[in-house]
Write an enzyme that holds these catalytic residues in place. Sequence first.
Site, PDB file in Angstrom:
ATOM      1  N   SER A  11       0.832  -1.212   0.000  1.00 48.70           N
ATOM      2  CA  SER A  11       0.000   0.000   0.000  1.00 48.70           C
ATOM      3  C   SER A  11       0.863   1.257   0.000  1.00 48.70           C
ATOM      4  O   SER A  11       0.537   2.246   0.641  1.00 48.70           O
ATOM      5  CB  SER A  11      -0.902  -0.008   1.228  1.00 48.70           C
ATOM      6  OG  SER A  11      -0.088  -0.176   2.375  1.00 48.70           O
ATOM      7  N   GLY A  12       1.991   1.192  -0.708  1.00 51.74           N
ATOM      8  CA  GLY A  12       2.823   2.381  -0.874  1.00 51.74           C
ATOM      9  C   GLY A  12       2.285   3.243  -2.007  1.00 51.74           C
ATOM     10  O   GLY A  12       1.097   3.175  -2.362  1.00 51.74           O
ATOM     11  N   ASN A  13       3.178   4.015  -2.597  1.00 54.09           N
ATOM     12  CA  ASN A  13       2.792   4.946  -3.653  1.00 54.09           C
ATOM     13  C   ASN A  13       2.192   4.208  -4.856  1.00 54.09           C
ATOM     14  O   ASN A  13       1.103   4.537  -5.345  1.00 54.09           O
ATOM     15  CB  ASN A  13       4.081   5.702  -4.034  1.00 54.09           C
ATOM     16  CG  ASN A  13       3.858   6.932  -4.857  1.00 54.09           C
ATOM     17  OD1 ASN A  13       4.470   7.079  -5.911  1.00 54.09           O
ATOM     18  ND2 ASN A  13       3.018   7.826  -4.403  1.00 54.09           N
ATOM     19  N   GLY A  15       1.603   0.746  -4.822  1.00 56.91           N
ATOM     20  CA  GLY A  15       0.677  -0.270  -4.304  1.00 56.91           C
ATOM     21  C   GLY A  15      -0.734   0.292  -4.188  1.00 56.91           C
ATOM     22  O   GLY A  15      -1.710  -0.330  -4.634  1.00 56.91           O
ATOM     23  N   PHE A 105      11.335  -5.848   0.916  1.00 58.27           N
ATOM     24  CA  PHE A 105      10.402  -6.434   1.899  1.00 58.27           C
ATOM     25  C   PHE A 105       9.752  -7.723   1.393  1.00 58.27           C
ATOM     26  O   PHE A 105       9.008  -8.378   2.124  1.00 58.27           O
ATOM     27  CB  PHE A 105       9.299  -5.427   2.260  1.00 58.27           C
ATOM     28  CG  PHE A 105       9.840  -4.103   2.737  1.00 58.27           C
ATOM     29  CD1 PHE A 105      10.779  -4.052   3.760  1.00 58.27           C
ATOM     30  CD2 PHE A 105       9.436  -2.914   2.152  1.00 58.27           C
ATOM     31  CE1 PHE A 105      11.298  -2.828   4.205  1.00 58.27           C
ATOM     32  CE2 PHE A 105       9.940  -1.692   2.586  1.00 58.27           C
ATOM     33  CZ  PHE A 105      10.872  -1.650   3.613  1.00 58.27           C
ATOM     34  N   LYS A 221      16.139  -0.146 -15.255  1.00 57.51           N
ATOM     35  CA  LYS A 221      16.009   1.293 -15.578  1.00 57.51           C
ATOM     36  C   LYS A 221      16.162   2.140 -14.319  1.00 57.51           C
ATOM     37  O   LYS A 221      16.522   3.316 -14.399  1.00 57.51           O
ATOM     38  CB  LYS A 221      14.714   1.586 -16.345  1.00 57.51           C
ATOM     39  CG  LYS A 221      13.415   1.225 -15.631  1.00 57.51           C
ATOM     40  CD  LYS A 221      12.891   2.284 -14.700  1.00 57.51           C
ATOM     41  CE  LYS A 221      11.809   1.777 -13.789  1.00 57.51           C
ATOM     42  NZ  LYS A 221      11.386   2.722 -12.765  1.00 57.51           N
ATOM     43  N   ARG A 286      11.603   8.937  -8.725  1.00 57.91           N
ATOM     44  CA  ARG A 286      12.215   9.127  -7.408  1.00 57.91           C
ATOM     45  C   ARG A 286      13.705   8.832  -7.429  1.00 57.91           C
ATOM     46  O   ARG A 286      14.477   9.465  -6.710  1.00 57.91           O
ATOM     47  CB  ARG A 286      11.511   8.216  -6.386  1.00 57.91           C
ATOM     48  CG  ARG A 286      10.036   8.515  -6.271  1.00 57.91           C
ATOM     49  CD  ARG A 286       9.296   7.481  -5.455  1.00 57.91           C
ATOM     50  NE  ARG A 286       9.362   6.157  -6.072  1.00 57.91           N
ATOM     51  CZ  ARG A 286       8.728   5.101  -5.611  1.00 57.91           C
ATOM     52  NH1 ARG A 286       7.976   5.216  -4.537  1.00 57.91           N
ATOM     53  NH2 ARG A 286       8.828   3.929  -6.224  1.00 57.91           N
ATOM     54  N   GLN A 315      14.335   2.354  -5.645  1.00 57.25           N
ATOM     55  CA  GLN A 315      14.758   0.953  -5.744  1.00 57.25           C
ATOM     56  C   GLN A 315      16.097   0.751  -6.445  1.00 57.25           C
ATOM     57  O   GLN A 315      16.742  -0.276  -6.267  1.00 57.25           O
ATOM     58  CB  GLN A 315      13.663   0.142  -6.460  1.00 57.25           C
ATOM     59  CG  GLN A 315      12.342   0.166  -5.728  1.00 57.25           C
ATOM     60  CD  GLN A 315      12.191  -0.969  -4.734  1.00 57.25           C
ATOM     61  OE1 GLN A 315      11.624  -1.994  -5.062  1.00 57.25           O
ATOM     62  NE2 GLN A 315      12.726  -0.799  -3.547  1.00 57.25           N
TER      63      GLN A 315
HETATM   64  P1  NAD Z   1       6.934   2.917  -1.724  1.00 56.67           P
HETATM   65  O1  NAD Z   1       8.244   3.315  -2.311  1.00 56.67           O
HETATM   66  O2  NAD Z   1       5.880   3.952  -1.633  1.00 56.67           O
HETATM   67  O3  NAD Z   1       7.264   2.309  -0.283  1.00 56.67           O
HETATM   68  C1  NAD Z   1       6.488   2.521   0.848  1.00 56.67           C
HETATM   69  C2  NAD Z   1       5.770   1.257   1.238  1.00 56.67           C
HETATM   70  O4  NAD Z   1       6.686   0.354   1.894  1.00 56.67           O
HETATM   71  C3  NAD Z   1       4.671   1.552   2.257  1.00 56.67           C
HETATM   72  O5  NAD Z   1       3.502   0.832   1.944  1.00 56.67           O
HETATM   73  C4  NAD Z   1       5.266   1.059   3.561  1.00 56.67           C
HETATM   74  O6  NAD Z   1       4.296   0.654   4.500  1.00 56.67           O
HETATM   75  C5  NAD Z   1       6.040  -0.128   3.057  1.00 56.67           C
HETATM   76  N1  NAD Z   1       6.975  -0.625   4.065  1.00 56.67           N
HETATM   77  C6  NAD Z   1       7.846   0.084   4.830  1.00 56.67           C
HETATM   78  N2  NAD Z   1       8.508  -0.751   5.667  1.00 56.67           N
HETATM   79  C7  NAD Z   1       8.026  -1.996   5.427  1.00 56.67           C
HETATM   80  C8  NAD Z   1       8.316  -3.284   5.963  1.00 56.67           C
HETATM   81  N3  NAD Z   1       9.243  -3.456   6.908  1.00 56.67           N
HETATM   82  N4  NAD Z   1       7.646  -4.346   5.460  1.00 56.67           N
HETATM   83  C9  NAD Z   1       6.725  -4.190   4.478  1.00 56.67           C
HETATM   84  N5  NAD Z   1       6.413  -3.000   3.936  1.00 56.67           N
HETATM   85  C10 NAD Z   1       7.062  -1.915   4.405  1.00 56.67           C
HETATM   86  O7  NAD Z   1       6.368   1.649  -2.511  1.00 56.67           O
HETATM   87  P2  NAD Z   1       5.722   1.645  -3.985  1.00 56.67           P
HETATM   88  O8  NAD Z   1       5.919   2.965  -4.676  1.00 56.67           O
HETATM   89  O9  NAD Z   1       4.333   1.147  -3.823  1.00 56.67           O
HETATM   90  O10 NAD Z   1       6.628   0.608  -4.770  1.00 56.67           O
HETATM   91  C11 NAD Z   1       6.356  -0.777  -4.840  1.00 56.67           C
HETATM   92  C12 NAD Z   1       7.065  -1.351  -6.054  1.00 56.67           C
HETATM   93  O11 NAD Z   1       6.487  -0.755  -7.237  1.00 56.67           O
HETATM   94  C13 NAD Z   1       8.566  -1.026  -6.129  1.00 56.67           C
HETATM   95  O12 NAD Z   1       9.268  -2.162  -6.569  1.00 56.67           O
HETATM   96  C14 NAD Z   1       8.665   0.083  -7.176  1.00 56.67           C
HETATM   97  O13 NAD Z   1       9.876   0.082  -7.905  1.00 56.67           O
HETATM   98  C15 NAD Z   1       7.500  -0.267  -8.098  1.00 56.67           C
HETATM   99  N6  NAD Z   1       6.942   0.880  -8.843  1.00 56.67           N
HETATM  100  C16 NAD Z   1       6.763   2.086  -8.259  1.00 56.67           C
HETATM  101  C17 NAD Z   1       6.205   3.134  -8.992  1.00 56.67           C
HETATM  102  C18 NAD Z   1       5.988   4.493  -8.398  1.00 56.67           C
HETATM  103  O14 NAD Z   1       5.867   5.471  -9.161  1.00 56.67           O
HETATM  104  N7  NAD Z   1       5.895   4.615  -7.084  1.00 56.67           N
HETATM  105  C19 NAD Z   1       5.815   2.913 -10.316  1.00 56.67           C
HETATM  106  C20 NAD Z   1       5.996   1.660 -10.880  1.00 56.67           C
HETATM  107  C21 NAD Z   1       6.560   0.644 -10.132  1.00 56.67           C
HETATM  108  P1  13P Z   2      10.754   5.760  -9.536  1.00 55.87           P
HETATM  109  O1  13P Z   2      10.740   4.672  -8.520  1.00 55.87           O
HETATM  110  O2  13P Z   2      12.135   6.232  -9.921  1.00 55.87           O
HETATM  111  O3  13P Z   2       9.857   6.916  -9.152  1.00 55.87           O
HETATM  112  O4  13P Z   2      10.146   5.170 -10.878  1.00 55.87           O
HETATM  113  C1  13P Z   2       8.831   4.766 -10.854  1.00 55.87           C
HETATM  114  C2  13P Z   2       8.561   3.906 -12.031  1.00 55.87           C
HETATM  115  O5  13P Z   2       8.862   2.732 -11.994  1.00 55.87           O
HETATM  116  C3  13P Z   2       7.953   4.541 -13.204  1.00 55.87           C
HETATM  117  O6  13P Z   2       7.528   3.594 -14.150  1.00 55.87           O
END
Ligand code: NAD
Ligand code: 13P
Length: 366
Positions: A11-13, A15, A105, A221, A286, A315
């Site tokens: 449930s992050g950004n 999620g 995680f 990437k 990010r 990441q």
């Molecule tokens: P995020 O970067 O927002 O991370 C925060 C999340 O991590 C929160 O839900 C938090 O509760 C959780 N967290 C913190 N500590 C934890 C622990 N000990 N155990 C479990 N969870 C914990 O996460 P995101 O943006 O949802 O990214 C998830 C995946 O999606 C990543 O692999 C990322 O590369 C990928 N992704 C992200 C984006 C984007 O724009 N944010 C886009 C595409 C893909």
């Molecule tokens: P960042 O984690 O660098 O924000 O990239 C998000 C992503 O995967 C865009 O497709």
Amino acid sequence: RHPFKVTVIGSGNWGTTIAKVVAENTKLHPHLFKETVEMWVFDEKIPKSKDSEEYEMLTDIINTRHQNVKYLPDIDLPHNLHANPDLLDSIKDADILVFNVPHQFLAKIVENLKGHVRPHVRAISCLKGFEVGRKGVQLLSSYITDELGIQCGALSGANLAPEVAREHWSETTVAYQLPKDFRGEGYDVDHRILKILFHRPYFHVNVIDDVAGISIAGALKNVVALACGFVEGLGWGNNAAAAIQRVGLGEIIKFGRTFFPECKVETYYQESAGVADLITTCSGGRNVKVAKHMAKTGKDAFESEKELLNGQSAQGVITCKEVHEWLDTCEMTQEFPLFEAVYQIVYNNVPMKNLPEMIEELDSFV
Ligand code: NAD
Ligand code: 13P
């Protein structure tokens, strides 16, 4: 077997954004999916106001105010999305698991799920990263399959979460291979079901079967984006950023060809998960922000991540280390000079201004 019950793990950004997408679709297709979507939340206390000692739990806020105030502020979430702090309860009776947590995680979550996931369950990983361990370098979808015994595909694309959450149009790629024991349309998840689950008018989905191709592009990437952030932070401008992306794309394709020969080279050029994701991440993700901050302040990656991201994760910082460790094991670090340069800058304080000479393709004329 319809309707399928869907749980989003994370449930992050991203999620929360994907959970919003999925919940909008389950509501529209009650014959295919159970309307309520569970979202597992790694729960935390949120102060009621800036300096307040009173707090609320994030899960309660999501379920009452329908916003994830910490990781996706100001976005209204569908009311059929139910936040659940109990991992095992959130996956109870689930048919489709959508994994979406920062990849550091994943191992612990998968460990906790072992023995609780029925074999007919299907999964999609939205994570961008690798698992490097006793089996070498592994796709996260393969890791989930190996550990939990369930078929797992991937979703990856040019998808900065805040833009998708605001319903600004973008594309994505879902990759999935039907399992050997596929039970047929109507009884098992197939490409059509996945398209209906993830496709929105503002989020266009193409479903293919090249899981390795989209996963490799998505993981690597982030490393290239760090290098882009370094040159941007140094003030070197657009030409330098384009050069980094050119070299980066070459190394991404070479990495795929070398370690995952099943992936298809056209995926990198034709799919949102390929070069399009490289471009969008290098423009405003990010990873770029963190690397730029490192260049401008001299702070390290972890401090920069903490200062800028409010608990979110860049990441590339972890992935460049995992890639280095794997390439080092294979004695191939020199064959991926950009990936190696990023690792050396992040972990060994090598000056970022040395990047051009570190990635220069030397020939006999200079
Ligand atoms: P995020 O970067 O927002 O991370 C925060 C999340 O991590 C929160 O839900 C938090 O509760 C959780 N967290 C913190 N500590 C934890 C622990 N000990 N155990 C479990 N969870 C914990 O996460 P995101 O943006 O949802 O990214 C998830 C995946 O999606 C990543 O692999 C990322 O590369 C990928 N992704 C992200 C984006 C984007 O724009 N944010 C886009 C595409 C893909
Ligand atoms: P960042 O984690 O660098 O924000 O990239 C998000 C992503 O995967 C865009 O497709």
